[in-house]
Design a protein around this motif. Structure first.
Motif, PDB file in Angstrom:
ATOM      1  N   GLY A 147      20.906   3.141 -12.523  1.00  0.00           N
ATOM      2  CA  GLY A 147      20.055   2.277 -13.335  1.00  0.00           C
ATOM      3  C   GLY A 147      18.612   2.276 -12.865  1.00  0.00           C
ATOM      4  N   TRP A 148      18.024   1.087 -12.834  1.00  0.00           N
ATOM      5  CA  TRP A 148      16.608   0.970 -12.485  1.00  0.00           C
ATOM      6  C   TRP A 148      16.361   1.255 -11.010  1.00  0.00           C
ATOM      7  CZ3 TRP A 148      13.573   1.718 -16.221  1.00  0.00           C
ATOM      8  CH2 TRP A 148      13.919   1.301 -17.496  1.00  0.00           C
ATOM      9  N   ALA A 149      17.366   1.065 -10.167  1.00  0.00           N
ATOM     10  CA  ALA A 149      17.211   1.406  -8.749  1.00  0.00           C
ATOM     11  C   ALA A 149      17.018   2.920  -8.589  1.00  0.00           C
ATOM     12  CB  ALA A 149      18.416   0.935  -7.952  1.00  0.00           C
ATOM     13  N   TYR A 150      17.759   3.693  -9.386  1.00  0.00           N
ATOM     14  CA  TYR A 150      17.598   5.148  -9.339  1.00  0.00           C
ATOM     15  C   TYR A 150      16.232   5.547  -9.896  1.00  0.00           C
ATOM     16  CZ  TYR A 150      18.578  10.112  -9.714  1.00  0.00           C
ATOM     17  OH  TYR A 150      18.517  11.473  -9.578  1.00  0.00           O
ATOM     18  N   THR A 151      15.812   4.870 -10.960  1.00  0.00           N
ATOM     19  CA  THR A 151      14.494   5.141 -11.545  1.00  0.00           C
ATOM     20  C   THR A 151      13.402   4.877 -10.516  1.00  0.00           C
ATOM     21  OG1 THR A 151      15.311   4.580 -13.746  1.00  0.00           O
ATOM     22  CG2 THR A 151      12.926   4.532 -13.426  1.00  0.00           C
ATOM     23  N   ALA A 152      13.507   3.749  -9.808  1.00  0.00           N
ATOM     24  CA  ALA A 152      12.517   3.431  -8.771  1.00  0.00           C
ATOM     25  C   ALA A 152      12.521   4.494  -7.679  1.00  0.00           C
ATOM     26  CB  ALA A 152      12.790   2.053  -8.186  1.00  0.00           C
ATOM     27  N   ALA A 153      13.712   4.970  -7.309  1.00  0.00           N
ATOM     28  CA  ALA A 153      13.815   6.021  -6.298  1.00  0.00           C
ATOM     29  C   ALA A 153      13.147   7.309  -6.784  1.00  0.00           C
ATOM     30  CB  ALA A 153      15.272   6.272  -5.943  1.00  0.00           C
ATOM     31  N   CYS A 154      13.291   7.602  -8.069  1.00  0.00           N
ATOM     32  CA  CYS A 154      12.647   8.794  -8.636  1.00  0.00           C
ATOM     33  C   CYS A 154      11.129   8.691  -8.541  1.00  0.00           C
ATOM     34  CB  CYS A 154      13.065   8.996 -10.089  1.00  0.00           C
ATOM     35  SG  CYS A 154      14.755   9.574 -10.296  1.00  0.00           S
ATOM     36  N   TRP A 155      10.595   7.508  -8.824  1.00  0.00           N
ATOM     37  CA  TRP A 155       9.138   7.331  -8.755  1.00  0.00           C
ATOM     38  C   TRP A 155       8.641   7.363  -7.310  1.00  0.00           C
ATOM     39  CZ3 TRP A 155       6.030   8.530 -12.403  1.00  0.00           C
ATOM     40  CH2 TRP A 155       6.462   8.466 -13.731  1.00  0.00           C
ATOM     41  N   LYS A 156       9.466   6.900  -6.367  1.00  0.00           N
ATOM     42  CA  LYS A 156       9.099   7.036  -4.952  1.00  0.00           C
ATOM     43  C   LYS A 156       9.066   8.514  -4.568  1.00  0.00           C
ATOM     44  CE  LYS A 156      10.833   2.557  -3.488  1.00  0.00           C
ATOM     45  NZ  LYS A 156      11.901   1.830  -2.777  1.00  0.00           N
ATOM     46  N   ASP A 157       9.989   9.287  -5.148  1.00  0.00           N
ATOM     47  CA  ASP A 157       9.981  10.725  -4.898  1.00  0.00           C
ATOM     48  C   ASP A 157       8.728  11.381  -5.475  1.00  0.00           C
ATOM     49  OD1 ASP A 157      12.301  10.724  -3.442  1.00  0.00           O
ATOM     50  OD2 ASP A 157      13.572  11.472  -5.077  1.00  0.00           O
ATOM     51  N   VAL A 158       8.253  10.885  -6.600  1.00  0.00           N
ATOM     52  CA  VAL A 158       7.006  11.427  -7.162  1.00  0.00           C
ATOM     53  C   VAL A 158       5.867  11.200  -6.167  1.00  0.00           C
ATOM     54  CG1 VAL A 158       5.275  11.157  -8.994  1.00  0.00           C
ATOM     55  CG2 VAL A 158       7.706  11.249  -9.578  1.00  0.00           C
ATOM     56  N   ALA A 159       5.821  10.014  -5.566  1.00  0.00           N
ATOM     57  CA  ALA A 159       4.784   9.744  -4.565  1.00  0.00           C
ATOM     58  C   ALA A 159       4.947  10.680  -3.362  1.00  0.00           C
ATOM     59  CB  ALA A 159       4.843   8.282  -4.124  1.00  0.00           C
ATOM     60  N   ARG A 160       6.185  10.917  -2.945  1.00  0.00           N
ATOM     61  CA  ARG A 160       6.431  11.843  -1.826  1.00  0.00           C
ATOM     62  C   ARG A 160       6.025  13.269  -2.202  1.00  0.00           C
ATOM     63  NH1 ARG A 160      11.252   8.760  -1.589  1.00  0.00           N
ATOM     64  NH2 ARG A 160      11.275   7.431   0.252  1.00  0.00           N
ATOM     65  N   THR A 161       6.347  13.663  -3.422  1.00  0.00           N
ATOM     66  CA  THR A 161       5.980  15.004  -3.875  1.00  0.00           C
ATOM     67  C   THR A 161       4.466  15.148  -3.959  1.00  0.00           C
ATOM     68  OG1 THR A 161       8.070  15.203  -5.072  1.00  0.00           O
ATOM     69  CG2 THR A 161       6.310  16.716  -5.710  1.00  0.00           C
ATOM     70  N   LEU A 162       3.792  14.101  -4.412  1.00  0.00           N
ATOM     71  CA  LEU A 162       2.325  14.117  -4.430  1.00  0.00           C
ATOM     72  C   LEU A 162       1.793  14.305  -3.010  1.00  0.00           C
ATOM     73  CD1 LEU A 162      -0.445  13.786  -5.767  1.00  0.00           C
ATOM     74  CD2 LEU A 162      -0.147  11.305  -5.568  1.00  0.00           C
ATOM     75  N   LEU A 163       2.347  13.564  -2.056  1.00  0.00           N
ATOM     76  CA  LEU A 163       1.931  13.721  -0.660  1.00  0.00           C
ATOM     77  C   LEU A 163       2.196  15.147  -0.180  1.00  0.00           C
ATOM     78  CD1 LEU A 163       0.920  12.646   2.063  1.00  0.00           C
ATOM     79  CD2 LEU A 163       3.267  11.859   2.518  1.00  0.00           C
ATOM     80  N   ALA A 164       3.366  15.695  -0.506  1.00  0.00           N
ATOM     81  CA  ALA A 164       3.692  17.066  -0.102  1.00  0.00           C
ATOM     82  C   ALA A 164       2.682  18.056  -0.674  1.00  0.00           C
ATOM     83  CB  ALA A 164       5.105  17.429  -0.550  1.00  0.00           C
ATOM     84  N   CYS A 165       2.330  17.876  -1.940  1.00  0.00           N
ATOM     85  CA  CYS A 165       1.358  18.772  -2.585  1.00  0.00           C
ATOM     86  C   CYS A 165      -0.033  18.615  -1.973  1.00  0.00           C
ATOM     87  CB  CYS A 165       1.324  18.522  -4.089  1.00  0.00           C
ATOM     88  SG  CYS A 165       2.820  19.075  -4.939  1.00  0.00           S
ATOM     89  N   LEU A 166      -0.411  17.382  -1.645  1.00  0.00           N
ATOM     90  CA  LEU A 166      -1.711  17.152  -1.014  1.00  0.00           C
ATOM     91  C   LEU A 166      -1.774  17.779   0.377  1.00  0.00           C
ATOM     92  CD1 LEU A 166      -2.435  13.459  -2.089  1.00  0.00           C
ATOM     93  CD2 LEU A 166      -3.554  15.551  -2.928  1.00  0.00           C
ATOM     94  N   VAL A 167      -0.708  17.643   1.141  1.00  0.00           N
ATOM     95  CA  VAL A 167      -0.670  18.265   2.476  1.00  0.00           C
ATOM     96  C   VAL A 167      -0.742  19.782   2.344  1.00  0.00           C
ATOM     97  CG1 VAL A 167       0.792  18.655   4.511  1.00  0.00           C
ATOM     98  CG2 VAL A 167       0.501  16.339   3.610  1.00  0.00           C
ATOM     99  N   ALA A 168       0.050  20.337   1.436  1.00  0.00           N
ATOM    100  CA  ALA A 168       0.036  21.786   1.225  1.00  0.00           C
ATOM    101  C   ALA A 168      -1.348  22.252   0.774  1.00  0.00           C
ATOM    102  CB  ALA A 168       1.094  22.179   0.197  1.00  0.00           C
ATOM    103  N   ALA A 169      -1.966  21.504  -0.142  1.00  0.00           N
ATOM    104  CA  ALA A 169      -3.305  21.875  -0.616  1.00  0.00           C
ATOM    105  C   ALA A 169      -4.327  21.805   0.519  1.00  0.00           C
ATOM    106  CB  ALA A 169      -3.722  20.956  -1.769  1.00  0.00           C
ATOM    107  N   ALA A 170      -4.205  20.795   1.373  1.00  0.00           N
ATOM    108  CA  ALA A 170      -5.124  20.681   2.511  1.00  0.00           C
ATOM    109  C   ALA A 170      -4.949  21.853   3.472  1.00  0.00           C
ATOM    110  CB  ALA A 170      -4.902  19.353   3.236  1.00  0.00           C
ATOM    111  N   ILE A 171      -3.705  22.241   3.710  1.00  0.00           N
ATOM    112  CA  ILE A 171      -3.447  23.387   4.591  1.00  0.00           C
ATOM    113  C   ILE A 171      -4.004  24.664   3.969  1.00  0.00           C
ATOM    114  CG2 ILE A 171      -1.622  24.873   5.541  1.00  0.00           C
ATOM    115  CD1 ILE A 171       0.026  22.268   5.914  1.00  0.00           C
ATOM    116  N   LEU A 172      -3.727  24.858   2.680  1.00  0.00           N
ATOM    117  CA  LEU A 172      -4.241  26.049   1.999  1.00  0.00           C
ATOM    118  C   LEU A 172      -5.772  26.083   2.038  1.00  0.00           C
ATOM    119  CD1 LEU A 172      -1.875  26.079  -1.111  1.00  0.00           C
ATOM    120  CD2 LEU A 172      -1.844  27.690   0.806  1.00  0.00           C
ATOM    121  N   GLY A 173      -6.387  24.938   1.728  1.00  0.00           N
ATOM    122  CA  GLY A 173      -7.855  24.871   1.756  1.00  0.00           C
ATOM    123  C   GLY A 173      -8.415  25.143   3.137  1.00  0.00           C
ATOM    124  N   ALA A 174      -7.782  24.567   4.159  1.00  0.00           N
ATOM    125  CA  ALA A 174      -8.248  24.787   5.525  1.00  0.00           C
ATOM    126  C   ALA A 174      -8.108  26.256   5.921  1.00  0.00           C
ATOM    127  CB  ALA A 174      -7.474  23.896   6.491  1.00  0.00           C
TER     128      ALA A 174
END
Length: 179
Positions: free
Chosen positions: A105-132
């Motif tokens: 239910g909504w607990a799973y939905t909330a977990a999915c959105w937390k994963d989006v935040a984690r994925t955003l962080l992963a992409c930002l870290v990867a982009a920072a490494i690539l840029g560096a």
């Protein structure tokens, strides 16, 4: 070489986690277990050093270098969660702890959105490494492949966001229980 290093680091990451949890639970050596668990993120530092040394040493960037940056980003963003999941599984198996409840239910939905935040962080870290890496190497002809990896990061974030949107619109139903 870098692809082999990524595979070795992934194997090393999980070996450090499993060894740490085996020391913690069946071995009843929590300090040793904690030390081995701390080794898991250090493996990412080794991979980053290998990638940087390869490129600074004159190698031309390939998709493997971009994959290494993504792997490190995912490890930073999701590593704690992966270790917590494995720890809970070991605690259940070796100490009789209650199994983790799978959200619905909504607990799973909330977990999915937390994963989006984690994925955003992963992409930002990867982009920072690539840029560096692009800046440090300072040779656009050798780092063009790293620039080409940025759109892939957007696709990864987009897919995860669509996943969360789908469960926002159609929340996950609880599993049917046998009567």
């Amino acid at each position: 070489m870098i692809l082999g290093a990524i595979v070795a680091c992934e194997v090393g990451f999980w070996l450090a986690i499993v060894a740490g949890l085996l020391a913690r639970y069946p071995g009843r050596r929590p300090r040793l277990g904690a030390a081995l668990l701390v080794a898991a993120p250090l493996i990412d530092v080794v991979l980053l050093a290998l990638v940087a040394a390869d490129l600074i040493g004159g190698a031309t960037a390939s998709w493997h270098h971009g994959l290494a940056a993504l792997y490190i980003g995912i490890s930073v963003a999701y590593g704690h969660r992966m270790i917590a999941w494995a720890d809970a599984a070991f605690a259940h198996r070796f100490r009789g702890a209650a199994p983790r409840v799978k959200p619905t239910g909504w607990a799973y939905t909330a977990a999915c959105w937390k994963d989006v935040a984690r994925t955003l962080l992963a992409c930002l870290v990867a982009a920072a490494i690539l840029g560096a890496l692009i800046v440090v190497v300072g040779a656009p002809e050798r780092t063009a492949e790293l620039l080409a990896f940025f759109p892939a990061l957007g696709v990864i974030l987009g897919i995860d966001t669509l996943w969360a949107i789908s469960y926002t619109l159609w929340p996950k139903k609880p599993a049917a229980t046998a009567s």
